[in-house]
Write a protein that holds these residues in place. Structure first.
Motif, short mmCIF file in Angstrom:
data_model
loop_
_atom_site.label_atom_id
_atom_site.label_comp_id
_atom_site.label_asym_id
_atom_site.label_seq_id
_atom_site.Cartn_x
_atom_site.Cartn_y
_atom_site.Cartn_z
N VAL A 86 0.86 -1.17 0.00
CA VAL A 86 0.00 0.00 0.00
C VAL A 86 0.90 1.23 0.00
O VAL A 86 1.77 1.37 0.84
N SER A 87 0.66 2.06 -0.94
CA SER A 87 1.48 3.26 -1.05
C SER A 87 0.99 4.29 -0.04
O SER A 87 -0.20 4.58 0.05
N THR A 88 1.93 4.82 0.73
CA THR A 88 1.57 5.86 1.69
C THR A 88 1.94 7.24 1.17
O THR A 88 1.77 8.23 1.86
N ALA A 89 2.47 7.29 -0.05
CA ALA A 89 2.85 8.58 -0.63
C ALA A 89 1.61 9.38 -0.97
O ALA A 89 0.64 8.86 -1.52
N ARG A 90 1.66 10.64 -0.58
CA ARG A 90 0.53 11.52 -0.90
C ARG A 90 0.68 12.01 -2.32
O ARG A 90 1.79 12.26 -2.79
N PRO A 91 -0.44 12.16 -3.02
CA PRO A 91 -0.33 12.70 -4.38
C PRO A 91 0.19 14.13 -4.33
O PRO A 91 -0.13 14.89 -3.43
N ARG A 92 1.00 14.46 -5.31
CA ARG A 92 1.57 15.80 -5.39
C ARG A 92 0.46 16.79 -5.72
O ARG A 92 -0.28 16.62 -6.69
N SER A 93 0.34 17.81 -4.90
CA SER A 93 -0.68 18.81 -5.19
C SER A 93 -0.10 19.82 -6.19
O SER A 93 1.08 20.16 -6.13
N ARG A 101 -2.13 35.58 -12.16
CA ARG A 101 -0.79 35.00 -11.97
C ARG A 101 0.18 36.05 -11.43
O ARG A 101 1.04 35.74 -10.61
N VAL A 102 0.06 37.29 -11.88
CA VAL A 102 0.95 38.35 -11.40
C VAL A 102 0.55 38.80 -10.00
O VAL A 102 1.39 38.95 -9.12
N VAL A 103 -0.74 39.00 -9.77
CA VAL A 103 -1.21 39.55 -8.50
C VAL A 103 -1.15 38.52 -7.38
O VAL A 103 -0.78 38.82 -6.26
N ARG A 104 -1.52 37.30 -7.69
CA ARG A 104 -1.64 36.29 -6.65
C ARG A 104 -0.69 35.13 -6.90
O ARG A 104 -1.11 33.99 -7.03
N PHE A 105 0.55 35.43 -6.97
CA PHE A 105 1.53 34.39 -7.23
C PHE A 105 1.77 33.60 -5.96
O PHE A 105 2.05 34.14 -4.91
N ASP A 106 1.60 32.29 -6.06
CA ASP A 106 1.91 31.40 -4.94
C ASP A 106 3.30 30.86 -5.12
O ASP A 106 3.61 30.26 -6.15
N ALA A 107 4.13 31.05 -4.14
CA ALA A 107 5.46 30.45 -4.20
C ALA A 107 5.28 28.94 -4.11
O ALA A 107 4.25 28.44 -3.67
N GLU A 108 6.29 28.22 -4.53
CA GLU A 108 6.21 26.77 -4.44
C GLU A 108 5.94 26.38 -3.00
O GLU A 108 6.46 26.98 -2.07
N PRO A 109 5.11 25.38 -2.80
CA PRO A 109 4.81 24.98 -1.42
C PRO A 109 6.09 24.57 -0.70
O PRO A 109 6.99 24.00 -1.30
N ALA A 110 6.13 24.91 0.58
CA ALA A 110 7.31 24.57 1.37
C ALA A 110 7.44 23.06 1.48
O ALA A 110 6.45 22.33 1.44
N ALA A 111 8.67 22.62 1.62
CA ALA A 111 8.93 21.18 1.76
C ALA A 111 8.25 20.68 3.04
O ALA A 111 8.23 21.39 4.05
N PRO A 112 7.68 19.49 2.98
CA PRO A 112 7.02 18.98 4.19
C PRO A 112 8.04 18.78 5.31
O PRO A 112 9.19 18.45 5.07
N ARG A 113 7.58 19.03 6.52
CA ARG A 113 8.46 18.87 7.68
C ARG A 113 8.70 17.39 7.94
O ARG A 113 7.82 16.55 7.71
N LYS A 114 9.89 17.12 8.47
CA LYS A 114 10.18 15.76 8.87
C LYS A 114 9.40 15.46 10.14
O LYS A 114 9.29 16.32 11.02
N SER A 150 0.27 23.43 -7.63
CA SER A 150 0.16 24.79 -7.11
C SER A 150 -0.75 25.62 -8.02
O SER A 150 -0.98 25.28 -9.19
N LEU A 151 -1.21 26.73 -7.49
CA LEU A 151 -2.04 27.64 -8.28
C LEU A 151 -1.27 28.13 -9.51
O LEU A 151 -1.83 28.21 -10.60
N ASP A 152 0.01 28.42 -9.33
CA ASP A 152 0.81 28.90 -10.46
C ASP A 152 0.88 27.85 -11.56
O ASP A 152 0.79 28.17 -12.74
N ASP A 153 1.04 26.58 -11.18
CA ASP A 153 1.09 25.50 -12.18
C ASP A 153 -0.24 25.40 -12.94
O ASP A 153 -0.26 25.23 -14.16
N LYS A 154 -1.35 25.50 -12.21
CA LYS A 154 -2.66 25.44 -12.85
C LYS A 154 -2.85 26.61 -13.82
O LYS A 154 -3.36 26.44 -14.94
N LEU A 155 -2.44 27.80 -13.40
CA LEU A 155 -2.55 28.97 -14.27
C LEU A 155 -1.66 28.82 -15.50
O LEU A 155 -2.08 29.16 -16.61
N ARG A 156 -0.45 28.32 -15.31
CA ARG A 156 0.46 28.12 -16.44
C ARG A 156 -0.13 27.14 -17.45
O ARG A 156 -0.02 27.35 -18.66
#
Length: 171
Positions: free
Chosen positions: A5-12, A143-156, A14-20
């Motif tokens: 069973v894969s416990t990996a979460r699907p990659r979400s 995309r210019v006004v509401r740019f989302d930076a890449e999501p932060a790396a998940p915490r250990k 980002s808003l910027d990727d969707k806009l691109r």
């Protein structure tokens, strides 16, 4: 027989990727429209038009060229520029895409005004292009006004013992 069973979460995405992605798809549609109109202009062909001659009337009006360059060719260049801007990283790429889409939108609105009040004919291809450019202006603005930076790396994950040491260290 065991199943993993894969416990990996699907990659979400980002808003910027969707806009691109949306901007890329719309740019390709615009390139198709601009390319078709540019091709028919230089090949001397009649534009396929479902209305009663509106396309030909608009295509042969004095507003169909700017300094001798067909406006369809300018639109084609604009759509290609917007698509290329997606490959430029950072704020410069977002700003370039926005600037091109804004100029294209304003020019499309001017041409649509001329269709309605000066030429008194409508070209479905031109209206389609104006719609695509309007959507591009909206999306590039977001995309210019509401740019989302890449999501932060998940915490250990931190063990309870480590957490207790961190809390104790703050006292």
């Amino acid at each position: 027989m065991s199943t993993a069973v894969s416990t990996a979460r699907p990659r979400s995405i980002s808003l910027d990727d969707k806009l691109r992605i949306a901007i890329g798809v719309l740019s390709v549609i615009g390139i198709g429209i601009g390319g078709y109109l540019t091709y028919t202009h230089y090949a001397g062909l009649h534009v396929l038009c479902l209305s009663s001659g509106g396309c030909e009337t608009v295509q042969h009006s004095s507003y169909s060229k700017l300094d001798g360059i067909p406006v369809a060719t300018l639109g084609l260049a604009g759509y290609i520029g917007i698509l290329i801007s997606l490959g430029i990283r950072g704020e410069a790429g977002r700003a370039l895409g926005f600037a091109l889409a804004l100029v294209g939108f304003l020019f499309s609105m001017y041409l649509t005004y001329r269709e309605a009040f000066t030429i008194h004919a409508y070209c479905q291809w031109c209206l389609g292009s104006a719609t695509v450019m309007t959507l591009l202006a909206i999306l590039t603005t977001i995309r210019v006004v509401r740019f989302d930076a890449e999501p932060a790396a998940p915490r250990k994950p931190v063990s309870r013992a480590e957490r207790r040491r961190q809390i104790a260290g703050r006292r």
